[in-house]
Design a protein around this motif. Structure first.
Motif, PDB file in Angstrom:
ATOM      1  N   ARG A  19       0.911  -0.891   0.087  1.00 19.46           N
ATOM      2  CA  ARG A  19      -0.215   0.033  -0.249  1.00 19.46           C
ATOM      3  C   ARG A  19       0.896   1.378  -0.049  1.00 19.46           C
ATOM      4  O   ARG A  19       1.640   1.695   1.005  1.00 19.46           O
ATOM      5  N   LEU A  20       0.663   2.107  -0.943  1.00 16.15           N
ATOM      6  CA  LEU A  20       1.326   3.366  -0.893  1.00 16.15           C
ATOM      7  C   LEU A  20       0.398   4.358  -0.486  1.00 16.15           C
ATOM      8  O   LEU A  20      -0.721   4.402  -0.730  1.00 16.15           O
ATOM      9  N   SER A  21       1.173   5.406   0.133  1.00 11.80           N
ATOM     10  CA  SER A  21       0.584   6.660   0.654  1.00 11.80           C
ATOM     11  C   SER A  21       1.047   7.866   0.028  1.00 11.80           C
ATOM     12  O   SER A  21       2.176   7.849  -0.212  1.00 11.80           O
ATOM     13  N   CYS A  22       0.286   9.056  -0.086  1.00 11.76           N
ATOM     14  CA  CYS A  22       0.723  10.136  -0.431  1.00 11.76           C
ATOM     15  C   CYS A  22      -0.127  11.142   0.391  1.00 11.76           C
ATOM     16  O   CYS A  22      -1.197  11.528   0.539  1.00 11.76           O
ATOM     17  N   ALA A  23       0.887  11.981   1.105  1.00  5.64           N
ATOM     18  CA  ALA A  23       0.584  12.981   2.056  1.00  5.64           C
ATOM     19  C   ALA A  23       0.523  14.052   1.293  1.00  5.64           C
ATOM     20  O   ALA A  23       1.658  14.644   0.882  1.00  5.64           O
ATOM     21  N   ALA A  24      -0.372  15.019   1.353  1.00  4.78           N
ATOM     22  CA  ALA A  24      -0.437  16.378   0.758  1.00  4.78           C
ATOM     23  C   ALA A  24      -0.468  17.549   1.718  1.00  4.78           C
ATOM     24  O   ALA A  24      -1.264  17.194   2.910  1.00  4.78           O
ATOM     25  N   SER A  25       0.169  18.418   1.286  1.00  7.58           N
ATOM     26  CA  SER A  25      -0.112  19.741   2.337  1.00  7.58           C
ATOM     27  C   SER A  25      -1.029  20.569   1.636  1.00  7.58           C
ATOM     28  O   SER A  25      -1.279  20.465   0.268  1.00  7.58           O
ATOM     29  N   GLY A  26      -1.577  21.631   2.202  1.00 11.25           N
ATOM     30  CA  GLY A  26      -2.573  22.442   1.587  1.00 11.25           C
ATOM     31  C   GLY A  26      -3.847  22.260   2.249  1.00 11.25           C
ATOM     32  O   GLY A  26      -4.218  21.026   2.304  1.00 11.25           O
ATOM     33  N   ARG A  27      -4.616  23.508   2.446  1.00  4.18           N
ATOM     34  CA  ARG A  27      -5.976  23.334   2.863  1.00  4.18           C
ATOM     35  C   ARG A  27      -7.016  22.923   1.869  1.00  4.18           C
ATOM     36  O   ARG A  27      -7.881  22.583   2.565  1.00  4.18           O
ATOM     37  N   CYS A  96       2.579  10.282  -7.228  1.00  5.67           N
ATOM     38  CA  CYS A  96       1.584  10.750  -6.653  1.00  5.67           C
ATOM     39  C   CYS A  96       1.343  12.291  -7.547  1.00  5.67           C
ATOM     40  O   CYS A  96       2.274  12.812  -7.594  1.00  5.67           O
ATOM     41  N   ALA A  97       0.283  12.558  -7.977  1.00  7.22           N
ATOM     42  CA  ALA A  97      -0.194  13.788  -8.715  1.00  7.22           C
ATOM     43  C   ALA A  97      -1.461  14.322  -8.218  1.00  7.22           C
ATOM     44  O   ALA A  97      -2.250  13.718  -7.862  1.00  7.22           O
ATOM     45  N   ALA A  98      -1.488  15.783  -8.318  1.00 11.51           N
ATOM     46  CA  ALA A  98      -2.728  16.433  -7.950  1.00 11.51           C
ATOM     47  C   ALA A  98      -3.103  17.388  -9.065  1.00 11.51           C
ATOM     48  O   ALA A  98      -2.092  18.118  -9.504  1.00 11.51           O
ATOM     49  N   ASP A  99      -4.259  17.359  -9.346  1.00  8.39           N
ATOM     50  CA  ASP A  99      -4.836  18.401 -10.310  1.00  8.39           C
ATOM     51  C   ASP A  99      -5.781  19.308  -9.285  1.00  8.39           C
ATOM     52  O   ASP A  99      -6.777  19.128  -9.002  1.00  8.39           O
ATOM     53  N   SER A 100      -5.075  20.699  -9.195  1.00 14.11           N
ATOM     54  CA  SER A 100      -5.673  21.452  -8.298  1.00 14.11           C
ATOM     55  C   SER A 100      -7.184  22.080  -8.914  1.00 14.11           C
ATOM     56  O   SER A 100      -7.774  22.558  -8.235  1.00 14.11           O
ATOM     57  N   THR A 101      -7.442  21.716 -10.311  1.00 19.34           N
ATOM     58  CA  THR A 101      -8.584  22.260 -10.863  1.00 19.34           C
ATOM     59  C   THR A 101      -9.858  21.431 -10.179  1.00 19.34           C
ATOM     60  O   THR A 101     -10.936  21.963 -10.328  1.00 19.34           O
ATOM     61  N   TYR A 115       1.015  19.116  -9.608  1.00 16.98           N
ATOM     62  CA  TYR A 115       1.660  19.047  -8.624  1.00 16.98           C
ATOM     63  C   TYR A 115       1.949  17.534  -8.694  1.00 16.98           C
ATOM     64  O   TYR A 115       1.265  16.724  -8.786  1.00 16.98           O
ATOM     65  N   TRP A 116       3.273  17.400  -8.328  1.00 18.80           N
ATOM     66  CA  TRP A 116       3.811  15.806  -8.335  1.00 18.80           C
ATOM     67  C   TRP A 116       4.885  15.650  -7.184  1.00 18.80           C
ATOM     68  O   TRP A 116       5.477  16.463  -6.632  1.00 18.80           O
ATOM     69  N   GLY A 117       4.623  14.367  -6.697  1.00 18.43           N
ATOM     70  CA  GLY A 117       5.687  14.043  -5.665  1.00 18.43           C
ATOM     71  C   GLY A 117       7.000  13.572  -6.220  1.00 18.43           C
ATOM     72  O   GLY A 117       7.043  13.635  -7.432  1.00 18.43           O
ATOM     73  N   GLN A 118       7.810  13.021  -5.440  1.00 26.43           N
ATOM     74  CA  GLN A 118       9.066  12.869  -5.619  1.00 26.43           C
ATOM     75  C   GLN A 118       9.281  11.360  -6.292  1.00 26.43           C
ATOM     76  O   GLN A 118      10.405  10.947  -6.865  1.00 26.43           O
ATOM     77  N   GLY A 119       8.228  10.378  -5.869  1.00 27.18           N
ATOM     78  CA  GLY A 119       8.305   9.179  -6.250  1.00 27.18           C
ATOM     79  C   GLY A 119       8.739   8.109  -5.355  1.00 27.18           C
ATOM     80  O   GLY A 119       9.444   8.430  -4.255  1.00 27.18           O
ATOM     81  N   THR A 120       8.286   6.871  -5.347  1.00 28.55           N
ATOM     82  CA  THR A 120       8.543   5.983  -4.195  1.00 28.55           C
ATOM     83  C   THR A 120       8.897   4.655  -5.131  1.00 28.55           C
ATOM     84  O   THR A 120       8.013   4.339  -6.152  1.00 28.55           O
ATOM     85  N   GLN A 121       9.815   3.955  -4.979  1.00 28.02           N
ATOM     86  CA  GLN A 121      10.080   2.894  -5.809  1.00 28.02           C
ATOM     87  C   GLN A 121       9.459   1.442  -5.282  1.00 28.02           C
ATOM     88  O   GLN A 121       9.283   1.187  -4.083  1.00 28.02           O
ATOM     89  N   VAL A 122       8.924   0.985  -6.408  1.00 28.65           N
ATOM     90  CA  VAL A 122       8.230  -0.285  -5.988  1.00 28.65           C
ATOM     91  C   VAL A 122       8.990  -1.388  -6.766  1.00 28.65           C
ATOM     92  O   VAL A 122       8.883  -1.108  -8.151  1.00 28.65           O
ATOM     93  N   THR A 123       9.449  -2.496  -6.291  1.00 25.31           N
ATOM     94  CA  THR A 123      10.071  -3.566  -6.986  1.00 25.31           C
ATOM     95  C   THR A 123       9.442  -4.773  -6.542  1.00 25.31           C
ATOM     96  O   THR A 123       9.394  -5.188  -5.461  1.00 25.31           O
ATOM     97  N   VAL A 124       9.064  -5.584  -7.741  1.00 22.54           N
ATOM     98  CA  VAL A 124       8.429  -6.702  -7.617  1.00 22.54           C
ATOM     99  C   VAL A 124       9.220  -8.087  -8.108  1.00 22.54           C
ATOM    100  O   VAL A 124       9.775  -7.807  -9.265  1.00 22.54           O
TER     101      VAL A 124
END
Length: 126
Positions: A19-27, A96-101, A115-124
Protein backbone atom coordinates in the motif's frame (compact mmCIF):
# COMPACT_ATOMS: atom_id res chain seq x y z
CA UNK A 1 1.56 25.60 -3.30
CA UNK A 2 1.02 21.91 -2.76
CA UNK A 3 3.61 19.42 -1.63
CA UNK A 4 3.13 15.69 -2.14
CA UNK A 5 5.16 13.06 -0.32
CA UNK A 6 4.84 9.40 -1.23
CA UNK A 7 5.72 6.50 1.03
CA UNK A 8 5.21 2.76 1.27
CA UNK A 9 7.30 1.54 -1.62
CA UNK A 10 9.63 -1.41 -1.30
CA UNK A 11 10.76 -4.80 -2.54
CA UNK A 12 8.11 -7.51 -2.66
CA UNK A 13 7.58 -10.83 -4.36
CA UNK A 14 5.16 -11.47 -7.18
CA UNK A 15 1.69 -12.03 -5.80
CA UNK A 16 2.28 -9.90 -2.73
CA UNK A 17 0.46 -6.72 -1.74
CA UNK A 18 1.70 -3.24 -0.97
CA UNK A 19 0.00 0.00 0.00
CA UNK A 20 1.35 3.34 -1.08
CA UNK A 21 0.46 6.57 0.67
CA UNK A 22 0.70 10.15 -0.49
CA UNK A 23 0.52 12.90 2.08
CA UNK A 24 -0.42 16.32 0.76
CA UNK A 25 0.03 19.75 2.21
CA UNK A 26 -2.42 22.53 1.56
CA UNK A 27 -5.84 23.34 2.90
CA UNK A 28 -7.66 22.66 -0.36
CA UNK A 29 -6.58 19.05 -0.81
CA UNK A 30 -10.20 17.95 -0.65
CA UNK A 31 -10.88 19.91 -3.86
CA UNK A 32 -8.21 18.17 -5.92
CA UNK A 33 -8.42 15.28 -8.27
CA UNK A 34 -5.62 12.94 -7.24
CA UNK A 35 -3.79 10.43 -9.37
CA UNK A 36 -1.09 7.80 -9.29
CA UNK A 37 1.34 7.37 -12.15
CA UNK A 38 4.35 5.12 -12.59
CA UNK A 39 7.51 5.02 -14.62
CA UNK A 40 9.50 1.89 -15.30
CA UNK A 41 13.15 2.03 -16.40
CA UNK A 42 13.43 3.04 -20.02
CA UNK A 43 9.72 3.71 -20.34
CA UNK A 44 7.51 6.76 -20.30
CA UNK A 45 5.51 7.73 -17.27
CA UNK A 46 2.06 6.18 -17.42
CA UNK A 47 -1.25 6.64 -15.70
CA UNK A 48 -2.26 4.12 -13.04
CA UNK A 49 -5.32 5.38 -11.15
CA UNK A 50 -7.27 8.52 -10.31
CA UNK A 51 -9.87 9.56 -7.78
CA UNK A 52 -12.31 12.45 -7.78
CA UNK A 53 -12.08 15.07 -5.07
CA UNK A 54 -15.12 13.55 -3.34
CA UNK A 55 -13.78 10.02 -3.55
CA UNK A 56 -16.98 8.94 -5.27
CA UNK A 57 -15.42 8.29 -8.66
CA UNK A 58 -12.31 6.34 -9.54
CA UNK A 59 -10.63 5.34 -12.78
CA UNK A 60 -7.94 2.79 -13.51
CA UNK A 61 -5.57 1.80 -16.24
CA UNK A 62 -6.54 -1.52 -17.77
CA UNK A 63 -3.25 -3.04 -16.63
CA UNK A 64 -4.14 -2.63 -12.94
CA UNK A 65 -7.92 -2.85 -12.97
CA UNK A 66 -9.14 -5.39 -10.46
CA UNK A 67 -5.78 -5.51 -8.64
CA UNK A 68 -5.21 -1.92 -7.50
CA UNK A 69 -7.52 0.31 -5.49
CA UNK A 70 -7.18 4.06 -5.07
CA UNK A 71 -8.76 5.76 -2.08
CA UNK A 72 -8.45 8.99 -0.15
CA UNK A 73 -8.98 10.40 3.29
CA UNK A 74 -9.60 14.12 2.97
CA UNK A 75 -9.48 14.58 6.73
CA UNK A 76 -5.89 13.31 6.65
CA UNK A 77 -4.93 14.94 3.34
CA UNK A 78 -3.83 11.53 2.14
CA UNK A 79 -4.43 9.39 -0.91
CA UNK A 80 -3.66 5.68 -1.02
CA UNK A 81 -2.94 3.05 -3.61
CA UNK A 82 -3.58 -0.51 -2.48
CA UNK A 83 -1.77 -2.87 -4.80
CA UNK A 84 -2.65 -6.56 -4.71
CA UNK A 85 -1.47 -9.51 -6.78
CA UNK A 86 1.63 -7.63 -7.80
CA UNK A 87 3.36 -8.66 -11.00
CA UNK A 88 6.92 -8.25 -12.22
CA UNK A 89 5.70 -5.65 -14.70
CA UNK A 90 4.43 -3.47 -11.85
CA UNK A 91 8.03 -2.62 -11.00
CA UNK A 92 8.41 1.14 -11.34
CA UNK A 93 8.75 4.41 -9.53
CA UNK A 94 5.26 5.42 -8.44
CA UNK A 95 4.30 9.08 -8.38
CA UNK A 96 1.43 10.82 -6.70
CA UNK A 97 -0.06 13.78 -8.57
CA UNK A 98 -2.65 16.45 -7.91
CA UNK A 99 -4.91 18.35 -10.27
CA UNK A 100 -5.77 21.56 -8.45
CA UNK A 101 -8.67 22.31 -10.79
CA UNK A 102 -10.54 19.33 -9.39
CA UNK A 103 -12.07 18.52 -12.77
CA UNK A 104 -12.91 14.94 -13.61
CA UNK A 105 -11.63 13.39 -16.80
CA UNK A 106 -10.92 9.85 -17.89
CA UNK A 107 -8.05 11.07 -20.01
CA UNK A 108 -5.74 11.56 -17.04
CA UNK A 109 -2.97 12.95 -19.16
CA UNK A 110 0.20 13.94 -17.35
CA UNK A 111 -0.34 17.56 -18.36
CA UNK A 112 -3.63 17.67 -16.47
CA UNK A 113 -1.82 17.36 -13.16
CA UNK A 114 0.06 20.36 -11.83
CA UNK A 115 1.68 19.00 -8.67
CA UNK A 116 3.87 15.93 -8.34
CA UNK A 117 5.60 14.00 -5.60
CA UNK A 118 9.16 12.79 -5.72
CA UNK A 119 8.18 9.18 -6.28
CA UNK A 120 8.59 5.92 -4.39
CA UNK A 121 10.21 2.79 -5.79
CA UNK A 122 8.23 -0.43 -6.05
CA UNK A 123 10.18 -3.52 -7.05
CA UNK A 124 8.48 -6.84 -7.63
CA UNK A 125 10.70 -9.90 -7.77
CA UNK A 126 9.97 -13.46 -8.84
Amino acid sequence: QVQLVESGGGLVQAGDSLRLSCAASGRTFSNYRMGWFRQAPGKEREFVAAIRWSGLSTYYADSVKGRFTISRDNAKNTVYLQMNSLKLEDTAVYYCAADSTGRWSVNNAIREYDYWGQGTQVTVSS
